[in-house]
Write a protein that holds these residues in place. Structure first.
Motif, short mmCIF file in Angstrom:
data_model
loop_
_atom_site.label_atom_id
_atom_site.label_comp_id
_atom_site.label_asym_id
_atom_site.label_seq_id
_atom_site.Cartn_x
_atom_site.Cartn_y
_atom_site.Cartn_z
N ASP A 230 0.66 -1.11 -0.07
CA ASP A 230 -0.03 -0.11 -0.09
C ASP A 230 1.06 1.11 0.11
O ASP A 230 0.45 2.31 -0.77
N LYS A 231 1.77 1.23 0.88
CA LYS A 231 2.94 2.21 0.87
C LYS A 231 3.66 2.61 -0.52
O LYS A 231 3.50 3.73 -1.00
N ALA A 232 4.02 1.46 -1.03
CA ALA A 232 4.93 1.71 -2.52
C ALA A 232 3.70 2.11 -3.38
O ALA A 232 4.16 3.03 -4.40
N SER A 233 2.62 1.67 -3.45
CA SER A 233 1.43 2.24 -4.50
C SER A 233 1.16 3.54 -4.09
O SER A 233 0.95 4.37 -5.20
N ARG A 234 1.08 4.22 -2.96
CA ARG A 234 0.72 5.49 -2.55
C ARG A 234 1.57 6.26 -3.12
O ARG A 234 1.66 7.55 -3.52
N ALA A 235 3.06 5.76 -2.99
CA ALA A 235 4.46 6.58 -3.35
C ALA A 235 4.19 6.75 -4.79
O ALA A 235 4.67 7.86 -5.25
N HIS A 236 3.87 5.64 -5.53
CA HIS A 236 3.92 5.77 -6.93
C HIS A 236 2.93 6.76 -7.45
O HIS A 236 3.21 7.76 -8.35
N SER A 238 1.74 9.43 -5.69
CA SER A 238 2.34 10.79 -5.30
C SER A 238 3.22 11.38 -6.19
O SER A 238 3.06 12.42 -6.79
N GLU A 239 3.98 10.40 -6.75
CA GLU A 239 5.17 10.82 -7.66
C GLU A 239 4.59 11.04 -9.06
O GLU A 239 4.92 12.30 -9.33
N LEU A 240 3.40 10.44 -9.44
CA LEU A 240 2.83 11.07 -10.82
C LEU A 240 2.05 12.43 -10.37
O LEU A 240 2.05 13.27 -11.40
N ALA A 241 1.45 12.28 -9.33
CA ALA A 241 0.61 13.58 -8.88
C ALA A 241 1.44 14.88 -8.72
O ALA A 241 1.10 16.11 -9.18
N GLU A 242 2.69 14.49 -8.44
CA GLU A 242 3.62 15.78 -8.18
C GLU A 242 4.32 16.15 -9.50
O GLU A 242 5.28 17.10 -9.46
#
Length: 269
Positions: A230-236, A238-242
């Motif tokens: 879940d953390k890795a998926s959220r980080a990915h 967030s990376e796209l959103a940023e």
């Protein structure tokens, strides 16, 4: 319509529910009817040239993007490499042993004084009076249930609740009050919950089971793995959103009125 069409439809159903869904002939028939109707209407739409309408073509493109985005999310999650979490699992177990204790089942009787037919202060005062009566004559608890409890289920259970320490079934504050009772016959202080005020009497309790690390390990590993992915998926995400955006501020502001009555492009469909 082909079997591949049915497979594509089935992929939308959570894996753990697919077998149950297709175990029903009625659901299979309805699903096939719906798929056929969709295909027939889509064929009519193409024959009428609707697929050439720019707005409809863009909607179809957006729908395809949503399918692809979901597929990419699922692929990303599947490809996450979860490291060996055994040591972290051991540390989690040692730091939070109480979390993994399998609580013994508690059977209780309870009296509810609600706050819907009286003020909170009146309910609290009455609950304390009933508590005093229960402590003075513990053997009269069931009679006090019949006389004072506002719980409508007392008609069938006479205030008796099975598995009363189960947080999946009962209010968290109620469960906390039950857990504090250790000896059969023990009566709780007044316990406040969202339903009102309770007086609880413990009838019986089975022993808690304290698992070893090896017994608790599979569940801990499962929980840690889920948290990791879940953390890795959220980080990915967030990376796209940023990623930097090149926005046309005037066009964005125009959306505030674009779809209002009389606006520039209120969709007709």
């Amino acid at each position: 319509m082909t079997l591949e069409d049915v497979d594509a439809f089935a992929a939308k159903i959570p894996p753990e529910k697919r077998a149950g869904f297709f175990a029903s002939p009625t659901r299979i028939e309805k699903a096939i009817d719906n798929l056929l109707m969709t295909k027939q209407l889509a064929a009519e739409a193409r024959a009428a040239g609707l697929d050439k309408d720019p707005l409809i073509a863009r909607q179809a493109e957006l729908a395809a993007d949503e399918v692809l985005a979901l597929a990419r999310r699922q692929q990303f999650d599947r490809d996450i490499k979860v490291p060996d979490l055994s040591q972290l699992a051991r540390e989690e177990f040692l730091a939070h042993k109480d979390k993994y204790i399998q609580r013994g089942q508690a059977v209780v009787e309870h009296i509810l004084i609600n706050t819907t037919s009286r003020s909170d202060a009146e309910a609290q005062a009455l609950a304390r009076t009933v508590e005093q009566k229960a402590r003075a004559e513990p053997g009269s608890f069931e009679a006090l249930v019949e006389q004072y409890s506002d719980d409508p289920s007392k008609v069938s259970n006479h205030g008796k609740l099975e598995d009363a320490a189960n947080p999946k079934v009962y209010d968290a504050d109620f469960v906390a009050g039950v857990v504090k009772l250790r000896q059969a016959g023990e009566i709780s202080p007044v316990v406040k919950t969202t339903f009102g005020y309770h007086i609880i009497k413990l009838l019986s309790r089975s022993s808690d089971v304290v698992p070893t690390f090896e017994q608790a390990k599979p569940q801990i590993i499962k929980d840690l793995s889920t948290a990791y992915t879940d953390k890795a998926s959220r980080a990915h995400s967030s990376e796209l959103a940023e990623q930097p955006l090149d926005l046309n501020a005037d066009l964005v502001r125009s959306l505030q009125t674009r779809y209002a009555p009389g606006g520039a492009a209120a969709p007709s469909n």
